[in-house]
Design a protein around this motif. Structure first.
Motif, mmCIF file in Angstrom:
data_model
loop_
_atom_site.group_PDB
_atom_site.id
_atom_site.type_symbol
_atom_site.label_atom_id
_atom_site.label_comp_id
_atom_site.label_asym_id
_atom_site.label_seq_id
_atom_site.Cartn_x
_atom_site.Cartn_y
_atom_site.Cartn_z
ATOM 1 N N PHE A 183 -28.541 54.213 -5.705
ATOM 2 C CA PHE A 183 -28.265 55.562 -5.218
ATOM 3 C C PHE A 183 -26.760 55.836 -5.202
ATOM 4 O O PHE A 183 -26.309 56.912 -5.606
ATOM 5 C CB PHE A 183 -28.848 55.740 -3.823
ATOM 6 C CG PHE A 183 -28.863 57.163 -3.347
ATOM 7 C CD1 PHE A 183 -29.767 58.069 -3.878
ATOM 8 C CD2 PHE A 183 -27.990 57.599 -2.369
ATOM 9 C CE1 PHE A 183 -29.792 59.392 -3.445
ATOM 10 C CE2 PHE A 183 -28.011 58.919 -1.930
ATOM 11 C CZ PHE A 183 -28.916 59.809 -2.477
ATOM 12 N N ALA A 184 -25.980 54.861 -4.757
ATOM 13 C CA ALA A 184 -24.524 55.033 -4.711
ATOM 14 C C ALA A 184 -23.951 55.253 -6.110
ATOM 15 O O ALA A 184 -23.054 56.093 -6.304
ATOM 16 C CB ALA A 184 -23.877 53.810 -4.069
ATOM 17 N N ASN A 185 -24.450 54.526 -7.094
ATOM 18 C CA ASN A 185 -23.976 54.686 -8.465
ATOM 19 C C ASN A 185 -24.303 56.071 -9.008
ATOM 20 O O ASN A 185 -23.490 56.681 -9.719
ATOM 21 C CB ASN A 185 -24.594 53.617 -9.363
ATOM 22 C CG ASN A 185 -24.038 52.236 -9.111
ATOM 23 O OD1 ASN A 185 -22.975 52.094 -8.519
ATOM 24 N ND2 ASN A 185 -24.754 51.203 -9.543
ATOM 25 N N GLU A 186 -25.491 56.563 -8.669
ATOM 26 C CA GLU A 186 -25.871 57.903 -9.123
ATOM 27 C C GLU A 186 -24.957 58.961 -8.517
ATOM 28 O O GLU A 186 -24.479 59.858 -9.220
ATOM 29 C CB GLU A 186 -27.333 58.183 -8.746
ATOM 30 C CG GLU A 186 -27.792 59.614 -8.962
ATOM 31 C CD GLU A 186 -27.737 60.081 -10.410
ATOM 32 O OE1 GLU A 186 -27.706 61.315 -10.630
ATOM 33 O OE2 GLU A 186 -27.724 59.226 -11.323
ATOM 34 N N GLY A 198 -21.421 61.617 -10.172
ATOM 35 C CA GLY A 198 -21.564 63.059 -10.100
ATOM 36 C C GLY A 198 -22.977 63.547 -9.852
ATOM 37 O O GLY A 198 -23.233 64.756 -9.874
ATOM 38 N N ALA A 199 -23.910 62.621 -9.648
ATOM 39 C CA ALA A 199 -25.306 62.941 -9.319
ATOM 40 C C ALA A 199 -25.990 63.852 -10.331
ATOM 41 O O ALA A 199 -26.699 64.786 -9.953
ATOM 42 C CB ALA A 199 -25.387 63.555 -7.923
ATOM 43 N N PRO A 200 -25.852 63.603 -11.637
ATOM 44 C CA PRO A 200 -26.471 64.492 -12.626
ATOM 45 C C PRO A 200 -27.996 64.484 -12.609
ATOM 46 O O PRO A 200 -28.619 65.446 -13.055
ATOM 47 C CB PRO A 200 -25.935 63.960 -13.964
ATOM 48 C CG PRO A 200 -25.626 62.524 -13.696
ATOM 49 C CD PRO A 200 -25.107 62.503 -12.294
#
Length: 207
Positions: free
Chosen positions: A107-110, A114-116
């Motif tokens: 989740f942190a990486n997403e 920029g949470a695309p």
């Protein structure tokens, strides 16, 4: 449950666990279906029998993570007892983070990129956060806790509790805990609980 159904469930679980591990380490673009299949212990052809694409699998895992975070929220119980609610929430959040560190990293990486892929999930997450905001504000208005910013209070809890997955390597070095040993959950929970209860003027009142 038939033997075939049990086998399918086992394969689904293996695929999900492999996907979480690989996506957490390498992200969406850096993960191939071949790698997921190898980690799951199946062939690429078998993998594509269960999923249509890695993008679909990424969305499934992301949806599971958002759902899990919603379930951990303390709002369904102890709404009239902020000390108990906050204490239980922190305890569940820390234990979930330590038990499933790759979920936090995924989740942190997403979010960090920029949470695309989060577009389909923001509404559900935001609704849960706003519900929590309202309950915290009720605690403030009724004099049960000291004034806090409800949103930032929640975000700060996330930052503290998820730190031990997202910065696990650093935490292990500083806490003298090699990879073969579990991090001290009780120590982490006690410190985080005292920190946030004290911010609310509830220190020493926790359940």
């Amino acid at each position: 449950m038939s033997t075939l159904q049990k086998k399918r469930q086992e394969i689904h679980a293996a695929i999900r666990n492999a996907a979480i591990q690989e996506f957490a380490r390498n992200g969406l673009s850096g993960t191939s279906t071949q790698t997921i299949a190898l980690t799951a212990g199946i062939t690429k052809a078998q993998l594509h029998y269960y999923i249509s694409s890695k993008e679909e699998l990424y969305q499934q895992v992301l949806s599971d993570i958002v759902g899990a975070y919603k379930d951990i929220f303390f709002l369904s119980a102890s709404r009239d007892d902020p000390a108990l609610a906050i204490t239980q929430y922190i305890k569940r959040k820390v234990r979930h983070t330590l038990e499933f560190p790759d979920l936090s990293r995924f989740f942190a990486n997403e979010i960090a990129r920029g949470a695309p892929e989060m577009t389909p999930h923001w509404a559900a997450l935001k609704a849960a956060v706003e519900e929590a905001n309202a309950v915290i504000q009720q605690w403030i208005d009724s004099g049960k806790i000291a004034p806090v910013d409800p949103l930032l209070f929640q975000m700060n809890i996330w930052a503290v509790t998820q730190h031990y997955a997202e910065y696990e390597a650093q935490a292990r070095v500083l806490m003298d805990r090699p990879g073969s040993e579990a991090l001290d959950a009780d120590r982490i929970i006690a410190e985080a609980t005292e920190l946030f209860l004290r911010r609310c003027g509830l220190s020493g009142k926790e359940a």
